[in-house]
Design a protein around this motif. Structure first.
Motif, short mmCIF file in Angstrom:
data_model
loop_
_atom_site.label_atom_id
_atom_site.label_comp_id
_atom_site.label_asym_id
_atom_site.label_seq_id
_atom_site.Cartn_x
_atom_site.Cartn_y
_atom_site.Cartn_z
N VAL A 30 -21.06 -23.12 16.11
CA VAL A 30 -20.21 -23.85 17.16
C VAL A 30 -19.10 -24.92 16.52
O VAL A 30 -18.44 -25.50 17.08
CB VAL A 30 -21.01 -24.61 17.99
CG1 VAL A 30 -21.77 -23.81 18.85
CG2 VAL A 30 -22.15 -25.61 17.37
N THR A 32 -15.78 -26.09 14.71
CA THR A 32 -14.53 -25.84 15.45
C THR A 32 -13.31 -26.05 14.55
O THR A 32 -11.97 -26.42 15.04
CB THR A 32 -14.49 -26.69 16.71
OG1 THR A 32 -14.27 -28.06 16.45
CG2 THR A 32 -15.22 -26.50 18.05
N GLN A 43 -10.95 -13.24 15.63
CA GLN A 43 -10.88 -14.16 16.62
C GLN A 43 -10.80 -13.21 18.03
O GLN A 43 -10.87 -12.16 18.04
CB GLN A 43 -9.58 -14.74 16.65
CG GLN A 43 -9.36 -15.58 15.40
CD GLN A 43 -10.28 -16.87 15.78
OE1 GLN A 43 -11.67 -16.95 15.34
NE2 GLN A 43 -9.87 -17.99 16.32
N GLU A 158 -11.50 -11.60 25.74
CA GLU A 158 -11.86 -12.06 27.14
C GLU A 158 -11.22 -11.37 28.20
O GLU A 158 -10.00 -11.33 28.16
CB GLU A 158 -11.58 -13.61 26.98
CG GLU A 158 -12.61 -14.46 26.23
CD GLU A 158 -12.48 -15.89 26.45
OE1 GLU A 158 -13.16 -16.46 27.22
OE2 GLU A 158 -11.32 -16.35 25.77
N CYS A 384 -15.82 -16.18 17.95
CA CYS A 384 -16.07 -16.07 19.30
C CYS A 384 -16.71 -17.08 19.89
O CYS A 384 -16.99 -17.17 21.20
CB CYS A 384 -17.04 -14.68 19.41
SG CYS A 384 -16.32 -13.12 19.20
N SER A 385 -16.95 -18.32 19.08
CA SER A 385 -17.66 -19.34 19.75
C SER A 385 -17.43 -19.81 20.92
O SER A 385 -17.99 -20.13 22.06
CB SER A 385 -18.09 -20.48 18.70
OG SER A 385 -16.84 -20.99 18.33
N GLY A 386 -15.96 -20.06 21.40
CA GLY A 386 -15.53 -20.72 22.39
C GLY A 386 -15.62 -19.76 23.72
O GLY A 386 -15.98 -20.20 24.78
N ALA A 387 -15.35 -18.41 23.14
CA ALA A 387 -15.40 -17.36 24.23
C ALA A 387 -16.89 -17.39 24.62
O ALA A 387 -17.10 -17.06 26.07
CB ALA A 387 -14.94 -16.32 23.78
N LYS A 389 -19.05 -19.62 24.75
CA LYS A 389 -19.39 -20.72 25.78
C LYS A 389 -18.75 -20.48 27.24
O LYS A 389 -19.42 -20.72 28.20
CB LYS A 389 -18.82 -21.91 25.17
CG LYS A 389 -19.04 -23.37 26.07
CD LYS A 389 -18.39 -24.47 25.62
CE LYS A 389 -18.55 -25.68 26.35
NZ LYS A 389 -18.08 -27.11 25.79
N ARG A 390 -17.73 -20.01 27.37
CA ARG A 390 -16.84 -19.60 28.51
C ARG A 390 -17.84 -18.29 29.33
O ARG A 390 -18.06 -18.33 30.45
CB ARG A 390 -15.47 -19.29 28.48
CG ARG A 390 -14.81 -20.47 28.14
CD ARG A 390 -13.09 -20.13 28.03
NE ARG A 390 -12.98 -19.36 26.94
CZ ARG A 390 -12.48 -19.83 25.78
NH1 ARG A 390 -12.45 -21.15 25.69
NH2 ARG A 390 -12.26 -19.15 24.50
N GLN A 402 -26.17 -20.03 20.76
CA GLN A 402 -26.24 -20.57 19.52
C GLN A 402 -27.59 -20.44 19.17
O GLN A 402 -27.73 -20.05 17.84
CB GLN A 402 -25.92 -21.78 19.47
CG GLN A 402 -24.33 -22.29 20.17
CD GLN A 402 -24.20 -23.93 20.49
OE1 GLN A 402 -24.76 -24.70 20.03
NE2 GLN A 402 -23.74 -24.19 21.46
#
Length: 431
Positions: A30, A32, A43, A158, A384-387, A389-390, A402
């Motif tokens: 996570v 950033t 990415q 995504e 991919c961490s942000g994706a 989360k979504r 995580q």
């Protein structure tokens, strides 16, 4: 791998190295900090799909294809894409049981997608059961680094479908014969799957199915496509010769019929990720070129590995409980302590030369499992961490991605150490 991907993949990793060094194991993935364009391969791109008249995707048969448009927006400008094609559902349990659906894409025009070789047919894996999103990716990376031919690649997107965000998907190649896929001869090449869900038991009227002669495994002929009775008989007879040589644990004859090195690497991977679907078997591919050898692969479908809890297969996402469970067991020939997998996968362990080569290959590659296979998987997880989360907000489950990625790393470390002892102590063979 084309020049763009090669340059991205092998480019400087300075920024990413700093990024990974700054992240603790407890917090991955996570963190950033930004990463450079050299690492954009890891990415997530944005894929927008709009079906004709916003038609729903109702099924997974060929008749269920729906016309649509595809738009890809990538951090790598050369990977942006705008085209037309068709989409339908795909999969077996993943289509029937889970709310997040996987899809099959067929473009109207062969195209390079996200730096992958030009073709029409692509797959969007939902990975709904896999709380890490990384199980197939880890296995594909292992296969590619071990040199298994035609191993699939991973890209993450995504997806927005008809204006609705539907989450993080893994985009990869459709397993099929073709010059940029499994490049066996158009007329005399062979591609088969050993698959209980695609074989004669569930498809009794299918012209491309048969039970193998010696081990009675369910076979589906993927190429030649729409095989004639004569072609089907040719594949069956050819495969029977291989089966008989394995049944006899006749190394020399088997080596004239099969790429034994590919078999060893393939089985090491199956055991490493504890893929119990070898037992059925399911999703086991083999191919053979004109005048060539039977070769294992491509690798496919690993969200039932990693100590998946089958007792919760309809709703659960439970993995990594034990690293000591075995597919082949401590004595593969006798299936001691393992699954009762078809003896096609174990009879060669009667042969002293085969066992010696298997052990030597494990010793050669075991150090790469965490230092190379996992580290590249980790880069995808970071990207991919942000994706993720979504996606978790869109498809909430009873697991934290995580935490599960950390557990996956720990499980692989423990399993590698455990398998080192198990494999070193395999019986040496009797022939």
């Amino acid at each position: 791998m084309n020049s763009i991907v090669r340059n991205v993949f092998w480019g400087e990793l300075i920024c990413l190295s700093l990024f990974l060094a700054s992240c603790s194991d407890d917090s991955e993935p996570v963190c950033t900090l930004p990463i450079s364009t050299k690492e954009m391969i890891y990415q997530v791109a944005q894929l927008t799909i709009n079906t004709e008249n916003a038609a729903p995707i109702m099924g997974k048969d060929k008749k269920d294809y729906v016309n649509c448009t595809f738009i890809i927006d990538s951090e790598i400008e050369e990977w942006d894409y705008n085209g037309t094609g068709r989409i339908r559902g795909r999969g077996n349990s993943t289509w029937l049981w889970y709310p997040k659906k996987p899809y099959r894409i067929k473009l109207d025009k062969k195209s390079e997608i996200l730096g992958l070789a030009t073709e029409k047919d692509w797959v969007l894996l939902a990975n709904y059961r896999d709380p890490t999103h990384m199980m197939n990716t880890f296995t594909f990376i292992a296969g590619e680094k071990l040199g298994l031919p035609y191993t699939n690649h991973s890209r993450y997107v995504e997806v927005t479908l008809n204006g609705e965000y539907i989450g993080l998907y893994q985009l990869t190649e459709q397993v099929e014969q073709g010059s940029s896929r499994i490049a066996v001869d158009d007329e005399q090449g062979m591609l088969i799957s050993l698959d209980a869900d695609d074989g004669p038991e569930l498809n009794p009227n299918g012209g491309d199915n048969f039970w193998s002669t010696v081990y009675r495994m369910p076979i589906c002929v993927k190429h030649p496509e729409d095989a004639t009775a004569t072609q089907l008989k040719g594949v069956q007879d050819d495969f029977a010769r291989l089966e008989q040589s394995i049944h006899d644990s006749d190394y020399e004859t088997t080596a004239r019929l099969m790429n034994i090195a590919s078999f060893i690497d393939y089985m090491i991977i199956q055991e490493l990720v504890y893929n119990v679907e070898v037992d059925a078997p399911r999703s086991i591919y083999m191919h053979k070129d004109k005048n060539g050898l039977w070769t294992m692969g491509p690798l496919w479908d690993f969200d039932a590995g990693f100590d998946f809890d089958w007792g919760t297969m309809y709703t659960g996402h439970n993995y990594f409980t034990s690293y000591r469970e075995l597919v082949l067991g401590t004595d593969p020939v006798n299936h001691t302590g393992g699954y009762r997998v078809p003896s096609f996968f174990t009879d060669l362990f009667k042969n002293k030369r085969f066992v010696s080569e298997y052990k030597a290959r494990w010793t050669e590659i075991k150090g790469e499992i965490m230092s190379e296979f996992w580290e590249e998987t980790r880069r995808f997880a970071v990207g991919c961490s942000g994706a993720m989360k979504r996606n978790a907000e869109c498809w909430p489950i009873d697991k934290n991605y995580q935490t599960e990625i950390t557990r996956m790393k720990q499980w692989l470390q423990q399993r590698t150490d455990y398998l080192d002892t198990v494999i070193k102590n395999y019986p040496s063979g009797t022939k």
